[in-house]
Design an enzyme around this catalytic site. Structure first.
Site, short mmCIF file in Angstrom:
data_model
loop_
_atom_site.label_atom_id
_atom_site.label_comp_id
_atom_site.label_asym_id
_atom_site.label_seq_id
_atom_site.Cartn_x
_atom_site.Cartn_y
_atom_site.Cartn_z
N GLU A 37 -35.61 -39.19 -8.98
CA GLU A 37 -35.87 -37.61 -9.03
C GLU A 37 -35.20 -37.27 -9.71
O GLU A 37 -33.52 -36.91 -9.79
CB GLU A 37 -35.93 -36.88 -7.61
CG GLU A 37 -37.19 -37.67 -6.94
CD GLU A 37 -36.89 -37.13 -5.43
OE1 GLU A 37 -36.89 -36.21 -4.95
OE2 GLU A 37 -35.99 -37.63 -4.45
N ARG A 264 -28.54 -48.27 2.08
CA ARG A 264 -27.63 -47.28 0.99
C ARG A 264 -26.10 -47.11 0.92
O ARG A 264 -25.54 -48.14 1.85
CB ARG A 264 -27.43 -45.55 1.32
CG ARG A 264 -29.12 -45.39 1.52
CD ARG A 264 -29.27 -43.74 2.18
NE ARG A 264 -28.58 -42.58 1.00
CZ ARG A 264 -29.02 -42.30 0.22
NH1 ARG A 264 -30.86 -42.29 0.33
NH2 ARG A 264 -28.53 -41.13 -0.68
N LYS A 274 -27.32 -36.69 -3.50
CA LYS A 274 -27.84 -35.26 -4.12
C LYS A 274 -27.73 -34.21 -3.84
O LYS A 274 -27.05 -32.83 -4.49
CB LYS A 274 -28.76 -35.76 -5.15
CG LYS A 274 -28.44 -36.77 -6.43
CD LYS A 274 -29.68 -36.51 -7.45
CE LYS A 274 -31.18 -37.57 -7.01
NZ LYS A 274 -31.90 -37.54 -7.64
P1 ATP Z 1 -29.79 -39.16 -2.95
O1 ATP Z 1 -30.21 -38.54 -1.49
O2 ATP Z 1 -28.71 -37.88 -3.33
O3 ATP Z 1 -30.84 -36.83 -3.17
P2 ATP Z 1 -32.33 -39.70 -3.50
O4 ATP Z 1 -32.77 -41.02 -3.01
O5 ATP Z 1 -32.74 -38.37 -2.89
O6 ATP Z 1 -30.97 -39.63 -3.35
P3 ATP Z 1 -33.59 -40.23 -6.25
O7 ATP Z 1 -33.19 -40.14 -7.57
O8 ATP Z 1 -34.30 -40.16 -5.09
O9 ATP Z 1 -32.16 -39.65 -5.26
O10 ATP Z 1 -33.16 -41.96 -6.51
C1 ATP Z 1 -33.43 -43.52 -7.28
C2 ATP Z 1 -32.96 -44.53 -6.24
O11 ATP Z 1 -32.21 -44.70 -6.22
C3 ATP Z 1 -33.79 -45.01 -5.00
O12 ATP Z 1 -34.86 -45.98 -5.06
C4 ATP Z 1 -32.63 -44.66 -3.96
O13 ATP Z 1 -33.32 -45.18 -3.27
C5 ATP Z 1 -32.04 -44.75 -4.87
N1 ATP Z 1 -30.79 -44.55 -3.76
C6 ATP Z 1 -30.13 -43.34 -3.81
N2 ATP Z 1 -29.56 -43.00 -3.23
C7 ATP Z 1 -28.86 -44.44 -3.00
C8 ATP Z 1 -27.29 -44.91 -2.16
N3 ATP Z 1 -26.84 -43.65 -1.53
N4 ATP Z 1 -27.54 -46.73 -2.43
C9 ATP Z 1 -28.51 -46.89 -3.01
N5 ATP Z 1 -29.33 -46.25 -3.80
C10 ATP Z 1 -29.18 -45.38 -3.75
MG MG Z 2 -35.48 -39.67 -3.52
#
Ligand code: ATP
Ligand code: MG
Length: 563
Positions: A37, A264, A274
């Site tokens: 996102e 994660r 984020k």
């Molecule tokens: P955050 O929780 O940090 O805001 P998010 O999951 O909302 O992260 P996205 O931009 O939706 O951020 O993430 C894109 C992809 O990266 C998703 O498939 C998510 O599962 C993966 N991802 C995000 N954070 C991690 C992490 N700490 N370890 C592994 N994969 C991750």
């Molecule tokens: Mg997300």
């Protein structure tokens, strides 16, 4: 992207894909995607997901898309889109011609929503957000039906069209699925799939839409539209999988991507969320998204991390379903390993102490040979200028001799690296008793290998005062004082654990003159001090700014013992 020919280590996801190949599922196709996102910069956790998605595609001769799941224009902007693309590329991955946005599919998603209404599987609901929450029930109690749940298909179609046409204000209506208000899985209790948002300019679609699809609806259908075979995502989406399957089955999409969840990445002494990173940036706890203390990819890059080190790290942590918090020492060992092998050696003095070599002719300058790398001759050598006045590090001198101290002491000798042996004859102090200068002499017969029989305790680094370049050197420590600031005591905000000493700036440093041509980001080992790179800003008021990437040895073991 393996740097060698050795195959990536296996994991449970690769085992599933192997079995899919064996049964010819998806006609032997593997198609993954990385779906950020655009509401912040990528962090090291995203690197894990990028390496997995692009890595699997590469190894199975498949494809991997970069797709922005851009359903929330309030929190998104084009700066994030640009930064995310740069980071993925920098990590060494290529989406070729497959850069997509969920917003590319807004019309198609709208049509899917209409199809759900026509199947009697979606309705326009007029409850307020708060009422919807109340009606949803709890984990132990079933939810209550919305009074609008049994609206006719015709009425729903008309209302949804009016929503799209901008007839209703924000928050007055949503489109919801009709699934099961008593489901033990809360995600299935008639979740909203469209909401009204007036007055926002979407970074891709401008003002074309005033209704926006919700993330869950958008994400799984975007995967289906792109023909994704394996939707790899993190464990928090496990509970959403039944909803995704419901959308895909109910709409009978041509492709039904298989979702597989993995844990994660969490890293000690930092945060990988984020939302929390945004808080740190927006409230000025750090200086921007690329602050070298942050675990963002941009921050790590500015700090001097290499794509290879991050990819190696992601390979070593592996892919499992188990929650764990990885030690910072593991990340640091990956960059140290890379830089030890590849970084050119230079000399820099962090805490300068002036040394006057009294028997060295005043106008003489010698250009001495210095190897760029002690173990790799192919890296060649450079000329280092020596003159009568040099700087050594304050920590390399002591007035009193002690058995353990192998460097320069009053009346003692030490070798200047790549140069001669000097002897300290006199110590000059200021009126407060601080040592400000050493008077030394050198032995012209000691250039090169240590002549036999001569006992010199140590070798220290130095720079020629006349030639050295002034520098500011930034030393970084862990960003938080708690190994898991996220999970620290509940009554405290994670920011309560910020380390007030995470940045230590040394302003009166000197680096050897050969660094005049260094490019921002280029990594060096400053001998005996660690690995450094020129900051992206390069100069600050005529002074070179260097970031320390990492020290020469693991300092985390010590920290662990102390805390
Ligand atoms: P955050 O929780 O940090 O805001 P998010 O999951 O909302 O992260 P996205 O931009 O939706 O951020 O993430 C894109 C992809 O990266 C998703 O498939 C998510 O599962 C993966 N991802 C995000 N954070 C991690 C992490 N700490 N370890 C592994 N994969 C991750
Ligand atoms: Mg997300």
């Amino acid at each position: 992207m393996s740097d060698t020919e050795k195959p990536a280590p296996s994991n449970f996801i690769r085992n599933i894909i192997d079995a899919d190949f064996a049964s010819n599922k998806n006609e032997g196709r593997v198609h993954t995607r990385f779906p950020p996102e655009p509401n912040g910069y990528l962090h090291i956790g995203h690197a894990k997901s990028i390496c997995l998605n692009f890595g699997v595609a590469q190894d199975y001769k498949g494809l991997c898309n970069l797709r922005f799941d851009d359903t929330n224009p309030h929190k998104e902007n084009i700066e994030y889109v640009t930064a995310i693309k740069e980071d993925v590329q920098w990590l060494g991955f290529d989406w070729e011609d497959r850069l997509f946005f969920s917003s590319d599919y807004f019309q198609q998603l709208h049509d899917y929503a209409v199809a759900l209404i026509k199947k009697g599987k979606a309705y326009v609901c007029e409850l307020s957000a708060e009422e919807i929450r109340e009606y949803r029930g709890t984990l132990t109690e079933p939810g209550k039906a919305s009074p609008n749940r049994d609206r006719s298909v015709e009425e729903n179609l008309e209302l949804f069209e009016q929503m799209r046409a901008g007839k209703f204000p924000d928050g007055s209506k949503v489109l919801r699925t009709k699934i099961d208000m008593a489901s033990p899985n809360m995600n299935l209790r008639d979740p909203a799939i469209y909401r009204i948002r007036h007055g926002v300019v979407h970074h891709q679609t401008g003002e074309e839409w005033c209704i926006y699809p919700m993330y869950d609806f958008t994400h799984c259908l975007s995967d289906a539209i792109e023909g994704i075979t394996h939707s790899l995502c993190t464990l928090e989406f496990e509970d959403h999988r039944p909803l995704y399957d419901w959308f895909l089955d109910t709409l009978e999409t041509p492709q039904h991507p298989q979702q597989i969840e993995f844990s994660r990445l969490s890293l000690q002494y930092t945060v990988t969320s984020k939302r929390k990173l945004t808080q740190l940036v927006e409230n000025g706890y750090v200086h921007g998204w690329d602050d070298p203390r942050l675990p963002t990819i941009a921050g790590l890059r500015r700090r001097g991390y290499t794509p290879t080190a991050l990819r190696t790290f992601c390979e070593r942590i592996g892919i499992t379903k188990a929650d764990n918090t990885v030690e910072m020492a593991l990340l640091e060992s990956c960059i140290r390993e890379d830089l030890d092998k590849n970084a050119m050696r230079r000399m820099a003095v962090l805490h300068p102490l002036k040394v006057i070599i009294e028997n060295y002719p005043e106008d003489k300058v010698e250009l001495l040979d210095a190897a760029n790398h002690p173990k790799d001759e192919s890296k060649g050598s450079r000329k280092v200028p020596l003159s009568r006045e040099v700087y050594i590090d304050t920590n390399d001198f002591r007035e009193e001799a002690s058995r353990k101290f192998k460097r320069l002491v009053s009346g003692g000798e030490v070798r200047l690296r790549n140069a001669y042996v000097i002897r300290c004859n006199e110590i000059i102090k200021d009126e407060h008793g601080e040592i400000i200068e050493l008077r030394c002499s050198y032995d012209p017969d000691t250039l090169g290998a240590n002549p036999e029989g001569r006992k010199v305790k140590g070798v220290i680094h130095w720079v020629s005062a006349q030639h050295a370049l002034p520098a500011e050197i930034r030393l970084y420590d862990r960003l938080f004082t708690h190994p898991t600031p996220d999970a620290a005591k509940e009554d405290k905000e994670f920011t309560a654990y910020l380390n007030p000493n995470s940045l230590h700036t040394l302003t009166n440093c000197y680096v050897e003159s050969n660094l005049a041509e260094a490019a921002p980001g280029e990594q060096f080992q400053f001998e005996r001090e660690g690995y450094f790179c020129l900051d992206t800003g390069g100069l600050s008021e005529g002074v070179l700014v260097y970031n320390r990437t990492v020290g020469l040895r693991d300092s985390w073991a010590k920290i662990e013992q102390k805390s």
